[in-house]
Write an enzyme that holds these catalytic residues in place. Structure first.
Site, short mmCIF file in Angstrom:
data_model
loop_
_atom_site.label_atom_id
_atom_site.label_comp_id
_atom_site.label_asym_id
_atom_site.label_seq_id
_atom_site.Cartn_x
_atom_site.Cartn_y
_atom_site.Cartn_z
CG ASP A 1 -2.14 -2.80 7.03
OD1 ASP A 1 -1.47 -3.81 7.29
OD2 ASP A 1 -2.00 -2.15 5.97
CG ASP B 1 1.22 0.18 5.68
OD1 ASP B 1 1.57 -0.56 4.75
OD2 ASP B 1 0.91 1.39 5.50
CG HIS C 1 5.30 2.85 4.97
ND1 HIS C 1 5.36 1.90 3.96
CD2 HIS C 1 3.98 3.18 5.08
CE1 HIS C 1 4.14 1.67 3.50
NE2 HIS C 1 3.30 2.42 4.16
CG HIS D 1 7.53 4.08 1.84
ND1 HIS D 1 6.30 4.07 1.23
CD2 HIS D 1 8.08 2.87 1.61
CE1 HIS D 1 6.12 2.89 0.66
NE2 HIS D 1 7.17 2.14 0.88
CG HIS E 1 0.69 5.87 6.26
ND1 HIS E 1 0.95 6.42 5.03
CD2 HIS E 1 0.65 4.53 6.08
CE1 HIS E 1 1.04 5.46 4.13
NE2 HIS E 1 0.88 4.29 4.74
CE LYS F 1 0.07 -4.51 4.42
NZ LYS F 1 0.00 -3.05 4.18
CB CYS G 1 -4.08 -3.01 3.02
SG CYS G 1 -2.78 -1.79 2.69
C1 VGL Z 1 -3.05 1.31 3.42
C2 VGL Z 1 -2.75 3.21 2.18
C3 VGL Z 1 -1.41 3.21 2.45
C4 VGL Z 1 -4.00 0.30 3.96
C5 VGL Z 1 -1.70 1.31 3.71
O1 VGL Z 1 -3.69 -0.33 4.99
O2 VGL Z 1 -5.08 0.12 3.36
N1 VGL Z 1 -3.56 2.26 2.64
N2 VGL Z 1 -0.89 2.26 3.23
ZN ZN Z 2 1.12 2.47 3.85
#
Ligand code: VGL
Ligand code: ZN
Length: 197
Positions: free
Chosen positions: A9, A47, A49, A53, A82, A106, A151
């Site tokens: 990410d 990530d 979404h 979401h 986000h 994801k 993550c």
């Molecule tokens: C993440 C919060 C929400 C991450 C992703 O990449 O750690 N944290 N979505």
């Molecule tokens: Zn996320």
């Protein structure tokens, strides 16, 4: 034994100026770029979404970002919106080298969040990554990226559960650190047998 680097990410929304900025998040980019020299296989997660979401506070009327709610699979942190699919915030940091083999997206199902590269947060829906790695004979995984305590940690813990060896390069990660989540993640990683480097 074959090894892979899994870059978690490294997206604009997790870097300074982004919607869910991780302090100093962009500092991981040059470190990860340099690490790529040492791996034959480099994989990325992204990530990804939809706007509706359920992990977004905006989609729970009256809820504040960083509060929690209970969803059918358990407690869920409600994040600022986000990494919305197709937006600049969801794009990889512009300086991240994209010479890898595979991008695993994801968090694209509206009703379930996905921190781990292997399983969604219900701990049963698979992303397909374990099968991909086994097909390629990859057994040793090194993790880097954002965020250490969400993550990256969830991915490394699931890697061990799936029978891979896992190392987290702490110098190539940065944390959100919400209510002690970094200390908790480090303790969980150590007790699961993940190597912290
Ligand atoms: C993440 C919060 C929400 C991450 C992703 O990449 O750690 N944290 N979505
Ligand atoms: Zn996320």
């Amino acid at each position: 034994m074959s090894k892979a680097l899994i870059v978690i990410d490294v997206q604009n929304d997790f870097c300074p100026g982004g919607a869910l900025a991780v302090s100093d998040g962009d500092a991981v980019v040059p470190v990860i770029n340099a690490m790529m020299e040492d791996f034959d296989t480099v994989l990325y997660t992204q990530d990804w979404h939809p706007e509706n979401h359920l992990s977004f506070a905006d989609n729970h009327p009256g809820a504040e970002p960083f509060s929690t709610t209970v969803l059918p699979y358990g407690t869920q942190v409600l994040w600022p919106a986000h990494c919305v699919q197709g937006t600049d915030g969801a794009a990889f940091h512009k300086d991240l080298r994209l010479m890898g083999d595979l991008v695993i997206r994801k968090g694209f199902r509206p009703e379930i969040d996905s921190y781990s590269a292997f399983f969604e947060n219900d701990q049963t829906t698979r992303t397909g990554l374990a099968g991909y790695l086994r097909d390629r004979g990859i057994t040793e995984l090194t993790f880097a990226g954002l965020a250490t305590d969400f993550c990256v940690a969830w991915s490394a813990l699931d890697a061990v559960k799936e029978g891979f060896s896992a190392t987290v390069r702490m110098d190539a990660c940065r944390a959100i650190d919400l209510d002690g989540s970094l200390d908790a993640a480090v303790a969980n990683l150590k007790s699961a047998g993940v190597t912290l480097a």
